[in-house]
Design a protein around this motif. Structure first.
Motif, mmCIF file in Angstrom:
data_model
loop_
_atom_site.group_PDB
_atom_site.id
_atom_site.type_symbol
_atom_site.label_atom_id
_atom_site.label_comp_id
_atom_site.label_asym_id
_atom_site.label_seq_id
_atom_site.Cartn_x
_atom_site.Cartn_y
_atom_site.Cartn_z
ATOM 1 N N ASP A 196 -53.195 57.826 24.620
ATOM 2 C CA ASP A 196 -53.490 59.038 23.856
ATOM 3 C C ASP A 196 -53.672 58.786 22.363
ATOM 4 O O ASP A 196 -53.832 59.738 21.596
ATOM 5 N N SER A 276 -70.286 65.153 18.930
ATOM 6 C CA SER A 276 -69.574 65.634 20.114
ATOM 7 C C SER A 276 -70.522 65.829 21.285
ATOM 8 O O SER A 276 -70.226 65.449 22.421
ATOM 9 N N CYS A 281 -67.964 65.148 24.421
ATOM 10 C CA CYS A 281 -66.550 65.455 24.187
ATOM 11 C C CYS A 281 -66.459 66.323 22.942
ATOM 12 O O CYS A 281 -67.448 66.496 22.221
ATOM 13 N N LYS A 282 -65.294 66.878 22.690
ATOM 14 C CA LYS A 282 -65.073 67.691 21.502
ATOM 15 C C LYS A 282 -64.310 66.868 20.468
ATOM 16 O O LYS A 282 -63.188 66.435 20.720
ATOM 17 N N GLU A 295 -59.162 64.221 16.486
ATOM 18 C CA GLU A 295 -58.719 64.601 17.827
ATOM 19 C C GLU A 295 -59.935 64.691 18.730
ATOM 20 O O GLU A 295 -60.894 65.400 18.423
ATOM 21 N N ARG A 297 -61.149 65.586 22.524
ATOM 22 C CA ARG A 297 -60.762 66.237 23.776
ATOM 23 C C ARG A 297 -61.958 66.244 24.723
ATOM 24 O O ARG A 297 -63.057 66.664 24.342
ATOM 25 N N ASN A 307 -56.635 66.916 30.887
ATOM 26 C CA ASN A 307 -57.494 67.286 29.762
ATOM 27 C C ASN A 307 -56.811 66.854 28.464
ATOM 28 O O ASN A 307 -56.801 67.579 27.483
ATOM 29 N N GLN A 308 -56.236 65.661 28.486
ATOM 30 C CA GLN A 308 -55.425 65.172 27.382
ATOM 31 C C GLN A 308 -56.277 64.718 26.209
ATOM 32 O O GLN A 308 -57.315 64.097 26.372
ATOM 33 N N SER A 309 -55.801 65.032 25.023
ATOM 34 C CA SER A 309 -56.517 64.632 23.812
ATOM 35 C C SER A 309 -56.246 63.176 23.495
ATOM 36 O O SER A 309 -55.187 62.623 23.808
ATOM 37 N N PHE A 311 -56.093 60.856 20.103
ATOM 38 C CA PHE A 311 -56.053 60.899 18.642
ATOM 39 C C PHE A 311 -56.422 59.528 18.092
ATOM 40 O O PHE A 311 -55.841 58.521 18.490
#
Length: 464
Positions: A196, A276, A281-282, A295, A297, A307-309, A311
């Motif tokens: 993550d 993005s 992805c966002k 970040e 996501r 749906n884990q971000s 970093f």
């Protein structure tokens, strides 16, 4: 009587006792006093387990007597008596244990036999595992990451690294930068629990004849990890000869000014919406903090439905031989000109060298310890650096790091940590003047000490 309901009531009683012990440990006891409460709690736990198995085992009364003797020793401890807790502890433990024994000894309803059999089977499976086997199981299920998860995070981080480097080369071609790359625990296979976070290294290129890196001990800061970068030869090469002269503050290259520049150029200027859509992805800059962080996501959940971000930290740094200085104002505050000496490369390299020399399991144990501390709320303040240095110090006195010794080394690490917490000091392996526990509060030390004292007799509580 419903056996599940009985067990629930018994567990409630135990929970109340443990809550009582923990709250009083924080209020009136230090690490040493927490040791005695830890013994009481564990003795109580064994007493209740014996009571629950009364219909199955022989010599249960003898075992229960021995356990109550342990509790009697605790209650007569001068430390607890001085604190006024001895009698209260025994009173609460006796009440909860009596209720638990009465509830667990009730025969289950026939309709619950199948459920009880299945539950007992699972408990027996756990009981037959040795600590060595539990540690291996914990490593594979909690500490080690799935290769596909690591690859997915690394690929995304490298894609974003490519976008940032391309943007800087096109929009700021005069900025002297080295090749950006992925670094940190995700690259070194030292990340645990989940992939993550990642780190993008942005090396700044300085002219050797114009800049000098000064160790912290030689500066007014006197901190061994706070270095400074002085501008030299100004009489021959006045200000403006170097691109980095624009970030000078008082004759020194300001790490804070460099971070602010990257925040404006990268975090606030790049078209993250367009990127993005390109990377599916966002991407959102995390603004307002002292560090440069993104970040990421996923638009759609991963193969596991998560749906884990992710970093990603962007880290400007300077390299000279084996010295790596990073621009991290959160670590060098309030000194705007200070750069942080990163010991991570030295620690990681040394652990890898030691394991390669004797086919050891130091990195294996490190990942277990990191996962334990990350998943245990009481131990969460213990970061990776103290744990890595703990293993480096232990390697100086302990030579057996073979895989069968993981159990012994894990228990040894618990004992060593207790000793360091009692001293409130764990000195850096490479910089002994640095105390890696200096950032912990007294309350955090007490909570960690209590948890580790409990784990001395029952190390499995750390693997839940």
């Amino acid at each position: 009587m419903n056996s599940q309901g009985s067990r629930s009531r018994g567990e409630d009683g135990v929970a109340k006792v443990i809550d009582f012990l923990l709250s009083n440990a924080r209020l009136v006891l230090g690490v040493g006093g927490a040791a005695l409460l830890g013994i009481a709690t564990l003795a109580m736990k064994r007493l209740i387990e014996y009571a629950g198995r009364a219909a199955e085992e022989e010599k249960v009364e003898q075992k229960m007597t021995e356990t109550w003797e342990e509790l009697s020793l605790v209650s007569s401890s001068p430390t607890l008596l001085r604190k006024g807790l001895g009698g209260v502890v025994m009173k609460h433990i006796a009440k909860a244990a009596k209720q638990q024994k009465a509830d667990l000894c009730q025969p289950p309803q026939k309709s619950m036999l199948e459920v009880q059999t299945e539950s007992k089977s699972k408990q027996l499976q756990l009981c037959v595992l040795s600590l060595q086997e539990r540690l291996q199981q914990y490593y594979h299920t909690r500490a080690a990451l799935a290769p596909q998860e690591v690859l997915r995070a690394q690929t995304l981080a490298v894609d974003i690294c490519t976008e940032i480097q391309g943007f800087l080369h096109s929009q700021h071609p005069q900025m002297p930068l080295g090749e950006m790359s992925l670094g940190g625990s995700l690259l070194d296979d030292l990340q645990v629990v989940s992939a993550d976070h990642a780190c993008l290294l942005v090396p700044l290129q300085l002219e050797a004849s114009l800049w000098r890196l000064i160790p912290g001990e030689e500066t007014l800061l006197t901190h061994p990890l706070h270095w400074m970068v002085r501008r030299i030869n100004l009489e021959y090469f006045p200000r403006g000869c170097s691109y980095w002269d624009r970030f000078l503050v008082g004759g020194y290259l300001s790490s804070e000014a460099v971070v602010m520049m990257f925040s404006k150029v990268v975090m606030e200027t790049m078209n993250w919406l367009s990127i993005s859509s390109t990377l599916d992805c966002k991407i959102r800059p995390v603004l307002g903090g002292p560090d440069l962080r993104l970040e990421i996501r996923p638009i759609r959940g991963g193969a596991d439905g998560s749906n884990q971000s992710l970093f990603i930290s962007i880290l400007p740094l300077l390299r000279e031989d084996d010295v790596v200085l990073t621009a991290q104002p959160e670590l060098t505050d309030p000194w705007a000109n200070a750069w942080h000496l990163s010991l991570y490369p030295w620690e990681t390299q040394r652990l890898a060298q030691l394991d390669a020399a004797d086919d050891g399991c130091r990195r294996h144990v490190l990942k277990i310890l990191k996962a334990v501390c990350r998943l245990n709320p009481a131990l969460r303040p213990l970061e990776a650096a103290p744990l890595a240095n703990l293993l480096l110090h232990l390697s100086d006195s302990e030579t057996d790091w073979s895989e069968p010794s993981i159990e012994a080394r894990f228990q040894q690490c618990i004992m060593e940590l207790i000793g360091y917490l009692e001293q409130a000091a764990l000195h850096s392996y490479f910089k002994p003047a640095v105390n890696l526990l200096s950032g912990l509060s007294e309350d955090q030390v007490d909570q960690m000490g209590f948890m580790l004292y409990c784990a001395v007799s029952e190390p499995e509580i750390l693997l839940i």
